[in-house]
Design an enzyme around this catalytic site. Structure first.
Site, PDB file in Angstrom:
ATOM      1  N   TYR A 187     -11.361  60.638-108.387  1.00 26.26           N
ATOM      2  CA  TYR A 187     -12.025  60.269-109.637  1.00 26.26           C
ATOM      3  C   TYR A 187     -13.387  60.976-109.650  1.00 26.26           C
ATOM      4  CZ  TYR A 187     -13.818  57.157-113.273  1.00 26.26           C
ATOM      5  OH  TYR A 187     -14.339  56.640-114.425  1.00 26.26           O
TER       6      TYR A 187
ATOM      7  N   ASP B 291      -8.538  53.895-102.912  1.00 24.36           N
ATOM      8  CA  ASP B 291      -8.827  53.456-104.275  1.00 24.36           C
ATOM      9  C   ASP B 291      -7.469  53.135-104.915  1.00 24.36           C
ATOM     10  OD1 ASP B 291      -9.151  53.393-107.067  1.00 24.36           O
ATOM     11  OD2 ASP B 291     -10.805  54.822-107.037  1.00 24.36           O
TER      12      ASP B 291
HETATM   13  C1  LIG Z   1     -12.177  54.122-113.622  1.00 27.57           C
HETATM   14  C2  LIG Z   1     -11.994  54.469-112.192  1.00 27.57           C
HETATM   15  C3  LIG Z   1     -13.022  54.265-111.267  1.00 27.57           C
HETATM   16  C4  LIG Z   1     -14.372  53.729-111.671  1.00 27.57           C
HETATM   17  O1  LIG Z   1     -14.307  52.460-112.221  1.00 27.57           O
HETATM   18  P1  LIG Z   1     -15.374  51.869-113.275  1.00 27.57           P
HETATM   19  O2  LIG Z   1     -14.945  50.480-113.440  1.00 27.57           O
HETATM   20  O3  LIG Z   1     -15.281  52.704-114.512  1.00 27.57           O
HETATM   21  O4  LIG Z   1     -16.713  52.028-112.631  1.00 27.57           O
HETATM   22  C5  LIG Z   1     -12.796  54.584-109.956  1.00 27.57           C
HETATM   23  N1  LIG Z   1     -11.618  55.103-109.547  1.00 27.57           N
HETATM   24  C6  LIG Z   1     -10.612  55.333-110.401  1.00 27.57           C
HETATM   25  C7  LIG Z   1      -9.346  55.906-109.898  1.00 27.57           C
HETATM   26  C8  LIG Z   1     -10.766  55.030-111.754  1.00 27.57           C
HETATM   27  O5  LIG Z   1      -9.769  55.273-112.606  1.00 27.57           O
END
Ligand SMILES: *Cc1c(COP(=O)(O)O)cnc(C)c1O
Length: 394
Positions: A102, A182
């Site tokens: 990301y 993540d």
């Molecule tokens: C959106 C996203 C983030 C960040 O999240 P926020 O809530 O926008 O801060 C991190 N990792 C991935 C894969 C995302 O899609």
């Protein structure tokens, strides 16, 4: 709740009806909580940045859904990721990070943590040899996404955990680097990285978990009490906590995660299969297609293949942009994971901060299109895409 099915836990975990029997967790806006005497609190809470009742509902719920002992809600996914980096890394450390992170997770490493003396190697985590080659004695963190944004590559989570333990443990004083995933794109309904051996999961609750595009929030989940303690320390001192109203929205949205995910997956698969045969489509990236290079590992570690589909059109950057301006059901917007379908073009939108070289290195073509497939009727979604492509590309 441990022995109940996901669909039951997503509705009940994290909250017991209170003294009034309220089935829905009340929003508790109080910032400060009373003392009986200077050495004795009335209850368990002291100050809301530290902990408060509405946030604890989300802490407990996300821990339960991810199958971990300690959950921690943050003000955003990025706040959770920043807390992880801050908790685990110090000057002189090295990070092995997935190559299609990301954008902000990537930028934090290259533009912020690099200035604090942290070195990073981006590796293709779908290739376990590449992960092994990248790990050094000073590697403190192995951090990756699966499926990735936006190409939906899938890494073998248990495989990376094993490589990190072997490579990181040999000469190092500790038992190897912290391994973190993540889990935003899969959501805990489709994939539980802790069960596959990772030390900590981070995720954006903004996306599938809350599911209605009406709240920004994030979380960390771990079974390691020391790591959770370190995350709590960062959270309390840096202060990126979600508001009680945000926590209420996350907990409300999460009650329908499983049925939403089932519809996202079903719609995404039908769209991927249809576009895969479309003459104006160069290629489709969807882990559920047999042709996807990581289809087998995805089938092994995920319950289903997710609601994200990416594709390359046989078109220029401008023609691709024109197609995106034509859709009517798919909204032209960033983000993902909500009930409404979204369409976006990574090069000029979500990945605009990457240089042309970085885009090319990440394998992102100018005609790449990313779909967050919503829960509308799939026939309307397919008709919308086909009509936009027809209007622009003939
Ligand atoms: C959106 C996203 C983030 C960040 O999240 P926020 O809530 O926008 O801060 C991190 N990792 C991935 C894969 C995302 O899609």
């Amino acid at each position: 709740m441990d022995d109940r099915e996901f669909e039951t836990r997503q509705i009940h975990a994290g909250y017991e009806p209170n003294e009034h029997g309220a089935l829905v967790p009340p929003i508790s806006p109080s910032v400060t909580f009373g003392y009986e005497s200077p050495t004795e609190m009335v209850g368990e809470y002291r100050y809301a940045r530290m902990s408060e009742p509405t946030r604890e509902v989300v802490d407990g719920l996300i821990a339960d859904l991810e199958g971990g002992a300690h959950g921690r809600a943050f003000a955003s996914g990025m706040a959770a990721i920043n807390a992880l980096y801050t908790a685990v890394l110090s000057a002189g450390d090295h990070v092995v990070a997935g190559q299609n992170l990301y954008a902000e997770s990537h930028t934090l490493l290259t533009r912020v943590f690099s200035t604090f003396g942290v070195d990073v190697t981006f590796a293709d985590t779908t290739d376990l040899d590449a992960v092994a080659d990248a790990i050094r004695p000073e590697t403190a963190l192995v951090y990756f996404e699966t499926p990735t944004n936006p190409l939906l590559s899938v890494s073998d989570i248990a495989g990376v955990v094993e490589v990190a333990a072997v490579e990181g443990g040999e000469d190092a004083e500790t038992d190897g680097p912290v391994v973190a995933v993540d889990n935003t794109f899969a959501s805990p309904y489709l994939q539980r990285p802790l069960a596959l051996g990772v030390d900590v999961v981070v995720e954006s609750l903004t996306k599938y978990v809350s599911g209605h595009s009406d709240v920004v929030a994030g979380a960390t989940v771990t079974n390691d009490p020391d790591l959770d303690e370190a995350l709590a320390f960062v959270q309390y001192n840096q202060g990126a906590t979600p508001s009680p109203f945000d926590c209420f929205l996350v907990a409300r949205g999460a009650k329908t995660l499983a049925p939403r995910m089932r519809t996202h997956c079903e719609n995404a698969r039908a769209i991927a299969e249809r576009l895969d045969e479309h003459p104006a489509v160069e290629c489709v990236y969807y882990p559920g297609l047999d042709s996807h290079p990581n289809h087998d590992v995805a089938a092994e570690q995920m319950r289903d293949f997710g609601g994200m589909v990416s594709l390359e059109l046989d078109a220029t950057l401008e023609e691709t942009s024109a197609v995106l301006s034509e859709t009517e059901v798919f909204a032209l917007a960033e983000s993902l994971g909500g009930v409404e379908s979204l369409i976006e073009q990574p090069a000029p939108m979500t990945h605009q901060d990457l240089t042309a070289d970085e885009l090319a290195a990440a394998g992102l073509s100018e005609s790449l299109v990313r779909l967050s497939v919503g829960t509308e009727h799939v026939d309307d979604l397919i008709a919308d895409l086909e009509s936009a492509i027809e209007t622009v590309l003939g």
